[in-house]
Write a protein that holds these residues in place. Sequence first.
Motif, PDB file in Angstrom:
ATOM      1  N   GLN A  42      66.996  -6.660  34.589  1.00  0.00           N
ATOM      2  CA  GLN A  42      66.825  -8.035  34.133  1.00  0.00           C
ATOM      3  C   GLN A  42      67.697  -8.982  34.957  1.00  0.00           C
ATOM      4  N   PRO A  43      67.243 -10.216  35.152  1.00  0.00           N
ATOM      5  CA  PRO A  43      68.034 -11.202  35.900  1.00  0.00           C
ATOM      6  C   PRO A  43      69.416 -11.396  35.275  1.00  0.00           C
ATOM      7  N   GLY A  44      70.438 -11.359  36.114  1.00  0.00           N
ATOM      8  CA  GLY A  44      71.795 -11.596  35.653  1.00  0.00           C
ATOM      9  C   GLY A  44      72.520 -10.374  35.143  1.00  0.00           C
ATOM     10  N   LEU A  45      71.824  -9.237  35.036  1.00  0.00           N
ATOM     11  CA  LEU A  45      72.451  -8.035  34.487  1.00  0.00           C
ATOM     12  C   LEU A  45      72.624  -6.925  35.515  1.00  0.00           C
ATOM     13  N   GLY A  46      72.340  -7.225  36.769  1.00  0.00           N
ATOM     14  CA  GLY A  46      72.451  -6.204  37.805  1.00  0.00           C
ATOM     15  C   GLY A  46      73.858  -5.654  37.968  1.00  0.00           C
ATOM     16  N   GLU A  47      74.882  -6.463  37.619  1.00  0.00           N
ATOM     17  CA  GLU A  47      76.271  -6.030  37.747  1.00  0.00           C
ATOM     18  C   GLU A  47      76.866  -5.547  36.428  1.00  0.00           C
ATOM     19  N   ALA A  48      76.025  -5.373  35.411  1.00  0.00           N
ATOM     20  CA  ALA A  48      76.527  -4.924  34.109  1.00  0.00           C
ATOM     21  C   ALA A  48      76.960  -3.461  34.180  1.00  0.00           C
ATOM     22  N   VAL A  49      78.109  -3.174  33.583  1.00  0.00           N
ATOM     23  CA  VAL A  49      78.634  -1.796  33.582  1.00  0.00           C
ATOM     24  C   VAL A  49      78.721  -1.222  32.176  1.00  0.00           C
ATOM     25  N   GLY A  50      78.453  -2.023  31.163  1.00  0.00           N
ATOM     26  CA  GLY A  50      78.498  -1.536  29.795  1.00  0.00           C
ATOM     27  C   GLY A  50      77.943  -2.578  28.847  1.00  0.00           C
ATOM     28  N   VAL A  51      77.572  -2.157  27.632  1.00  0.00           N
ATOM     29  CA  VAL A  51      77.009  -3.090  26.651  1.00  0.00           C
ATOM     30  C   VAL A  51      77.475  -2.709  25.258  1.00  0.00           C
ATOM     31  N   VAL A  52      77.772  -3.717  24.447  1.00  0.00           N
ATOM     32  CA  VAL A  52      78.025  -3.548  23.015  1.00  0.00           C
ATOM     33  C   VAL A  52      76.865  -4.206  22.289  1.00  0.00           C
ATOM     34  N   ARG A  53      76.160  -3.428  21.487  1.00  0.00           N
ATOM     35  CA  ARG A  53      74.991  -3.925  20.776  1.00  0.00           C
ATOM     36  C   ARG A  53      75.387  -4.538  19.439  1.00  0.00           C
ATOM     37  N   THR A  54      74.989  -5.732  19.213  1.00  0.00           N
ATOM     38  CA  THR A  54      75.076  -6.520  17.980  1.00  0.00           C
ATOM     39  C   THR A  54      76.455  -7.134  17.735  1.00  0.00           C
ATOM     40  N   GLN A  55      76.405  -8.358  17.265  1.00  0.00           N
ATOM     41  CA  GLN A  55      77.625  -9.066  16.891  1.00  0.00           C
ATOM     42  C   GLN A  55      78.286  -8.417  15.681  1.00  0.00           C
ATOM     43  N   VAL A  56      77.486  -7.875  14.769  1.00  0.00           N
ATOM     44  CA  VAL A  56      78.047  -7.239  13.577  1.00  0.00           C
ATOM     45  C   VAL A  56      78.950  -6.078  13.983  1.00  0.00           C
ATOM     46  N   ARG A  57      78.478  -5.239  14.904  1.00  0.00           N
ATOM     47  CA  ARG A  57      79.293  -4.099  15.325  1.00  0.00           C
ATOM     48  C   ARG A  57      80.583  -4.574  16.007  1.00  0.00           C
ATOM     49  N   LEU A  58      80.473  -5.592  16.858  1.00  0.00           N
ATOM     50  CA  LEU A  58      81.652  -6.109  17.535  1.00  0.00           C
ATOM     51  C   LEU A  58      82.664  -6.635  16.527  1.00  0.00           C
ATOM     52  N   GLN A  59      82.192  -7.359  15.510  1.00  0.00           N
ATOM     53  CA  GLN A  59      83.085  -7.908  14.487  1.00  0.00           C
ATOM     54  C   GLN A  59      83.770  -6.793  13.695  1.00  0.00           C
ATOM     55  N   LYS A  60      83.014  -5.742  13.343  1.00  0.00           N
ATOM     56  CA  LYS A  60      83.588  -4.676  12.527  1.00  0.00           C
ATOM     57  C   LYS A  60      84.601  -3.849  13.316  1.00  0.00           C
ATOM     58  N   LEU A  61      84.339  -3.616  14.595  1.00  0.00           N
ATOM     59  CA  LEU A  61      85.314  -2.921  15.430  1.00  0.00           C
ATOM     60  C   LEU A  61      86.563  -3.790  15.618  1.00  0.00           C
ATOM     61  N   ASP A  62      86.356  -5.067  15.796  1.00  0.00           N
ATOM     62  CA  ASP A  62      87.484  -5.985  15.973  1.00  0.00           C
ATOM     63  C   ASP A  62      88.329  -6.061  14.709  1.00  0.00           C
ATOM     64  N   PHE A  63      87.704  -5.896  13.547  1.00  0.00           N
ATOM     65  CA  PHE A  63      88.467  -5.917  12.289  1.00  0.00           C
ATOM     66  C   PHE A  63      89.524  -4.823  12.292  1.00  0.00           C
ATOM     67  N   TRP A  64      89.170  -3.621  12.669  1.00  0.00           N
ATOM     68  CA  TRP A  64      90.144  -2.527  12.702  1.00  0.00           C
ATOM     69  C   TRP A  64      91.214  -2.768  13.758  1.00  0.00           C
ATOM     70  N   LEU A  65      90.825  -3.411  14.862  1.00  0.00           N
ATOM     71  CA  LEU A  65      91.798  -3.688  15.917  1.00  0.00           C
ATOM     72  C   LEU A  65      92.797  -4.749  15.468  1.00  0.00           C
ATOM     73  N   ARG A  66      92.336  -5.724  14.709  1.00  0.00           N
ATOM     74  CA  ARG A  66      93.187  -6.817  14.242  1.00  0.00           C
ATOM     75  C   ARG A  66      93.988  -6.455  13.000  1.00  0.00           C
ATOM     76  N   ASN A  67      93.642  -5.369  12.333  1.00  0.00           N
ATOM     77  CA  ASN A  67      94.274  -4.993  11.072  1.00  0.00           C
ATOM     78  C   ASN A  67      94.744  -3.539  11.123  1.00  0.00           C
ATOM     79  N   PRO A  68      95.919  -3.287  11.707  1.00  0.00           N
ATOM     80  CA  PRO A  68      96.405  -1.905  11.841  1.00  0.00           C
ATOM     81  C   PRO A  68      96.569  -1.185  10.515  1.00  0.00           C
TER      82      PRO A  68
END
Length: 236
Positions: A42-68
């Motif tokens: 896809q245009p603009g993704l030729g240099e992509a090296v990884g992907v995180v699917r969905t904002q919900v998953r990113l938020q939930k992973l970040d919750f554990w990172l922000r709350n030891p």
Amino acid sequence: MDQGSQLPDADERVTSREQDAVRLLLLIDGVCESVPEVDLAQPGLGEAVGVVRTQVRLQKLDFWLRNPDYLADELLTKYEESGERRLLELAGLILDSEEPEVRRYPMLRHHFGAYEPLDDALAVLRSAGLLVRRRRGTVNRVRQHDYYLLAAGRDVARELIREASDFQYYVDRVALVLDLADGRGGSQLKKQQYLQREYAEAARGDRIGSVSVRARARLETLRQACAAAQEGLIDD
């Protein structure tokens, strides 16, 4: 831990846009999955090296990172399920220190669980050419957001770690977060986090309270049980 030390109130502590950008970059770099060939085309993704699917998953992973404290309590849960001593020891490293106080940045309780606006921080990464966000769905209804880490973003993440040893903390904690996630998607992580009373009972719009007191008491109970079991094995 020195219970008499004076620490800032973690419930009121907030992060800056720059802090969020660095933390999210290291989080995405640590948890991203491989990019399918169809996406790379896809245009603009030729240099992509990884992907995180969905904002919900990113938020939930970040919750554990922000709350030891929540991270450590989940390690204790996993220890109870598996009996793996390493998990008890890792939880102890967190809870025996002031990390749950000095590293905690609470998140808001939203309709879909823990939430904190990330657009400003992600915009920093996008404008610097480190990250690409793609929306999936229709014009009237966005079904999900996918976050693609670009090669330049990975280079910057690794450079940050090399030049500032303090950032190794996030690398180590991201590894624990990824292990706890165990491949689960955002909705599954949300269900897991809702099992915490303080999380589930927080009023919508309020910051989610700490579990450090309860987690430390739980740690002590599990340590005593582990020690008693070890003594029993020795006596036998």
